[in-house]
Write a protein that holds these residues in place. Structure first.
Motif, PDB file in Angstrom:
ATOM      1  N   PHE A 375       0.810  -1.216   0.000  1.00 49.54           N
ATOM      2  CA  PHE A 375       0.000   0.000   0.000  1.00 49.54           C
ATOM      3  C   PHE A 375       0.848   1.273   0.000  1.00 49.54           C
ATOM      4  N   ARG A 376       2.161   1.147   0.210  1.00 47.21           N
ATOM      5  CA  ARG A 376       3.001   2.350   0.153  1.00 47.21           C
ATOM      6  C   ARG A 376       4.406   1.991  -0.310  1.00 47.21           C
ATOM      7  N   PRO A 377       4.677   2.087  -1.614  1.00 49.21           N
ATOM      8  CA  PRO A 377       6.015   1.777  -2.113  1.00 49.21           C
ATOM      9  C   PRO A 377       6.951   2.980  -2.055  1.00 49.21           C
ATOM     10  N   PHE A 378       8.190   2.725  -1.689  1.00 49.30           N
ATOM     11  CA  PHE A 378       9.269   3.706  -1.818  1.00 49.30           C
ATOM     12  C   PHE A 378      10.181   3.216  -2.949  1.00 49.30           C
ATOM     13  N   ASP A 379      11.364   3.791  -3.076  1.00 48.15           N
ATOM     14  CA  ASP A 379      12.214   3.436  -4.206  1.00 48.15           C
ATOM     15  C   ASP A 379      12.682   1.985  -4.134  1.00 48.15           C
ATOM     16  N   ARG A 380      13.213   1.577  -2.975  1.00 53.09           N
ATOM     17  CA  ARG A 380      13.793   0.232  -2.876  1.00 53.09           C
ATOM     18  C   ARG A 380      13.129  -0.645  -1.824  1.00 53.09           C
ATOM     19  N   VAL A 381      12.107  -0.145  -1.177  1.00 51.83           N
ATOM     20  CA  VAL A 381      11.417  -0.894  -0.132  1.00 51.83           C
ATOM     21  C   VAL A 381       9.961  -0.452  -0.134  1.00 51.83           C
ATOM     22  N   SER A 382       9.063  -1.300   0.362  1.00 51.97           N
ATOM     23  CA  SER A 382       7.639  -0.958   0.376  1.00 51.97           C
ATOM     24  C   SER A 382       7.015  -1.442   1.674  1.00 51.97           C
ATOM     25  N   TYR A 383       5.925  -0.761   2.071  1.00 52.83           N
ATOM     26  CA  TYR A 383       5.108  -1.237   3.185  1.00 52.83           C
ATOM     27  C   TYR A 383       3.933  -2.039   2.631  1.00 52.83           C
ATOM     28  N   ALA A 384       3.601  -3.124   3.324  1.00 51.39           N
ATOM     29  CA  ALA A 384       2.497  -3.991   2.901  1.00 51.39           C
ATOM     30  C   ALA A 384       1.709  -4.430   4.128  1.00 51.39           C
ATOM     31  N   LEU A 385       0.431  -4.704   3.925  1.00 53.56           N
ATOM     32  CA  LEU A 385      -0.451  -5.155   4.990  1.00 53.56           C
ATOM     33  C   LEU A 385      -0.662  -6.654   4.870  1.00 53.56           C
ATOM     34  N   VAL A 386      -0.470  -7.379   5.967  1.00 54.45           N
ATOM     35  CA  VAL A 386      -0.728  -8.823   5.985  1.00 54.45           C
ATOM     36  C   VAL A 386      -2.235  -9.028   6.008  1.00 54.45           C
ATOM     37  N   LEU A 387      -2.780  -9.626   4.952  1.00 57.50           N
ATOM     38  CA  LEU A 387      -4.225  -9.753   4.805  1.00 57.50           C
ATOM     39  C   LEU A 387      -4.779 -11.008   5.460  1.00 57.50           C
ATOM     40  N   GLU A 388      -4.109 -12.125   5.294  1.00 59.03           N
ATOM     41  CA  GLU A 388      -4.580 -13.378   5.864  1.00 59.03           C
ATOM     42  C   GLU A 388      -3.409 -14.337   6.025  1.00 59.03           C
ATOM     43  N   ILE A 389      -3.453 -15.146   7.065  1.00 60.26           N
ATOM     44  CA  ILE A 389      -2.357 -16.071   7.358  1.00 60.26           C
ATOM     45  C   ILE A 389      -2.908 -17.393   7.873  1.00 60.26           C
ATOM     46  N   SER A 390      -2.141 -18.453   7.630  1.00 61.47           N
ATOM     47  CA  SER A 390      -2.445 -19.762   8.212  1.00 61.47           C
ATOM     48  C   SER A 390      -1.338 -20.194   9.160  1.00 61.47           C
ATOM     49  N   ASP A 391      -0.244 -19.447   9.175  1.00 57.91           N
ATOM     50  CA  ASP A 391       0.875 -19.658  10.085  1.00 57.91           C
ATOM     51  C   ASP A 391       1.445 -18.270  10.381  1.00 57.91           C
ATOM     52  N   THR A 392       2.516 -18.194  11.158  1.00 59.33           N
ATOM     53  CA  THR A 392       3.052 -16.894  11.562  1.00 59.33           C
ATOM     54  C   THR A 392       4.183 -16.456  10.643  1.00 59.33           C
ATOM     55  N   PRO A 393       3.966 -15.413   9.809  1.00 61.41           N
ATOM     56  CA  PRO A 393       5.061 -14.905   8.974  1.00 61.41           C
ATOM     57  C   PRO A 393       6.139 -14.267   9.841  1.00 61.41           C
ATOM     58  N   LYS A 394       7.364 -14.284   9.302  1.00 62.72           N
ATOM     59  CA  LYS A 394       8.470 -13.658  10.043  1.00 62.72           C
ATOM     60  C   LYS A 394       9.441 -13.004   9.070  1.00 62.72           C
ATOM     61  N   VAL A 395      10.356 -12.225   9.605  1.00 60.52           N
ATOM     62  CA  VAL A 395      11.381 -11.583   8.808  1.00 60.52           C
ATOM     63  C   VAL A 395      12.177 -12.652   8.045  1.00 60.52           C
ATOM     64  N   GLY A 396      12.375 -12.437   6.751  1.00 58.39           N
ATOM     65  CA  GLY A 396      13.097 -13.389   5.920  1.00 58.39           C
ATOM     66  C   GLY A 396      12.207 -14.297   5.123  1.00 58.39           C
ATOM     67  N   ASP A 397      10.902 -14.388   5.444  1.00 54.77           N
ATOM     68  CA  ASP A 397      10.010 -15.224   4.663  1.00 54.77           C
ATOM     69  C   ASP A 397       9.925 -14.724   3.228  1.00 54.77           C
ATOM     70  N   LEU A 398       9.635 -15.644   2.319  1.00 52.61           N
ATOM     71  CA  LEU A 398       9.660 -15.365   0.882  1.00 52.61           C
ATOM     72  C   LEU A 398       8.328 -14.793   0.411  1.00 52.61           C
ATOM     73  N   LEU A 399       8.378 -14.012  -0.681  1.00 52.29           N
ATOM     74  CA  LEU A 399       7.195 -13.433  -1.302  1.00 52.29           C
ATOM     75  C   LEU A 399       7.197 -13.763  -2.778  1.00 52.29           C
ATOM     76  N   VAL A 400       6.077 -14.281  -3.286  1.00 52.63           N
ATOM     77  CA  VAL A 400       5.978 -14.678  -4.691  1.00 52.63           C
ATOM     78  C   VAL A 400       4.610 -14.263  -5.228  1.00 52.63           C
ATOM     79  N   ASN A 401       4.419 -14.459  -6.538  1.00 54.73           N
ATOM     80  CA  ASN A 401       3.116 -14.193  -7.133  1.00 54.73           C
ATOM     81  C   ASN A 401       2.043 -15.063  -6.465  1.00 54.73           C
ATOM     82  N   PRO A 402       0.833 -14.505  -6.273  1.00 54.40           N
ATOM     83  CA  PRO A 402      -0.199 -15.268  -5.580  1.00 54.40           C
ATOM     84  C   PRO A 402      -0.821 -16.358  -6.436  1.00 54.40           C
TER      85      PRO A 402
END
Length: 402
Positions: A375-402
């Motif tokens: 919801f808020r991109p900067f040049d090299r980093v962005s803020y995102a909102l966690v919408l739904e989870i089935s386990d606990t995300p943490k720093v270092g977890d991977l992000l891919v196309n849904p």
């Protein structure tokens, strides 16, 4: 203030996709009508007549649903679709009847049309060709302002603070920003309503200018955001403390002492008008940016995506919960846009298999554990909102196309 008179029966003239794609956030944003982008309009026109395969519907998608206060567009799309970011393919369109997008309000009724083996969602019973063009509202007859009732894409309270509070800067931005030098009456800690004094750099002092009173945001402690994979410093996250208004600019005073003329700097006067935390000397001031009216239409990236969670917003928090904000290691330079939906993958652990005859190192598979939305991109980093989870995300977890 615009006032709408609602009667018991009122013709429905609604572009539902346009509504979804054009909703924004914030106290001023909710009162605006946003234009539909050419890409969104093209998608709407292409899919208005086709709908989605019935297999794409959520298992318990209701045939009829009445919008309630507190609903969000994401939640409604999740109610109907297995992949809620694909809502342009579901919502029925009435593109020819209107030139501007309309809104979805509490009290309106949505109908699911499953004719022809395809699914469409409409505010008309029977879909695009239905004869009943009544939007049912409750109470049935009333005068009421609807300027702030339109459904947002997500709960605005979750994102609104992050549209103005956290900021990602380069290493030198805060170091050269104006700084608080003292509080009035010797106050060390400053709160809302307090007066303080501030200075700019030698070549850029804090001065008054014509026009509205200058407003500044106050920050401290630029924390480095480090890419978990490469170790690269992507930017510095500044800690938001509050807001101040400039009441009097910097100046100088001349005086005689011992037969010599001395020039003394008089710092600028500021008033603290909002405080999230107490402020003190050394905290930095950055100009309040203009309010941006943004569109948050969730959609998947069009190209292959490979990223990671950099940090969870908060003090040294490593694990994220649903509806929590995280920073990711991709930004505008990587093609990230407002509304990009990404899948969160739990990074599989590396283990030593001792069940065989010899020890062997194994990498467990990555498991999908949730979704987030940028919801808020900067040049090299962005803020995102966690919408739904089935386990606990943490720093270092991977992000891919849904």
């Amino acid at each position: 203030m615009n006032t709408l008179r609602i009667h018991r029966r009122r013709p429905a003239v609604l572009t539902t996709l346009a509504t979804l794609a054009a909703i924004g956030f914030g106290s001023t944003a909710l009162a605006q009508n946003y234009p539909v982008t050419p890409q969104q309009r093209a998608t709407a026109q292409q899919t208005a007549q086709t709908g989605v395969p019935l297999a794409e519907l959520a298992p318990n998608a209701p045939d009829e649903y009445t919008i309630k206060s507190g609903d969000t567009l994401w939640a409604i799309s999740r109610l109907y679709l297995r992949s809620p970011w694909r809502w342009p393919e579901l919502w029925g369109m009435n593109m020819g009847e209107i030139s501007n997008p309309h809104r979805i309000y509490p009290g309106q009724v949505l109908y699911l049309d499953k004719t022809g083996g395809r699914a469409r969602l409409s505010t008309r019973r029977g879909g695009m060709g239905g004869g009943d063009q009544t939007i049912r509202l409750s109470p049935r007859t009333r005068y009421e302002s609807l300027s702030g009732m339109a459904l947002p894409t997500l709960n605005p309270a979750l994102i609104e603070p992050f549209l103005s509070e956290p900021i990602v800067v380069d290493e030198g931005t805060l170091l050269t920003a104006p700084r608080i030098v003292a509080g009035n009456d010797g106050r060390v800690l400053l709160a809302r309503g307090d007066r303080a004094y501030a200075r700019g750099e030698v070549n850029s002092p804090l001065v008054e200018t014509a026009g509205p009173i200058k407003t500044f945001r106050i920050f401290r402690n630029a924390t480095p955001l480090q890419d978990p994979g490469t170790g690269e410093i992507l930017g510095y996250e500044a800690q938001y403390l509050g807001k101040a208004q400039l009441q009097r600019g910097e100046s100088t005073e001349r005086s005689m002492e011992g037969g010599k003329e001395l020039t003394t700097v008089v710092p600028a006067t500021i008033d603290i008008v909002a405080a999230r935390e107490e402020m003190r000397a050394g905290d930095r001031l950055l100009p309040e940016p203009a309010r941006q009216l943004l569109s948050y239409a969730p959609h998947a990236p069009t190209t292959a995506f490979d990223g990671r969670i950099v940090s969870v917003y908060g003090n040294a928090v490593q694990f994220a919960a649903q509806n929590q904000v995280v920073a990711i290691n991709k930004g505008l330079r990587d093609g990230i846009e407002n509304g990009h939906v990404l899948a969160i993958l739990k990074n599989g652990e590396t283990i030593v298999d001792k069940t065989g005859g010899a020890k062997e190192t194994l990498k467990l598979p990555n498991e999908r554990i949730g979704l987030l939305m940028v919801f808020r991109p900067f040049d090299r980093v962005s803020y995102a909102l966690v919408l739904e989870i089935s386990d606990t995300p943490k720093v270092g977890d991977l992000l891919v196309n849904p």
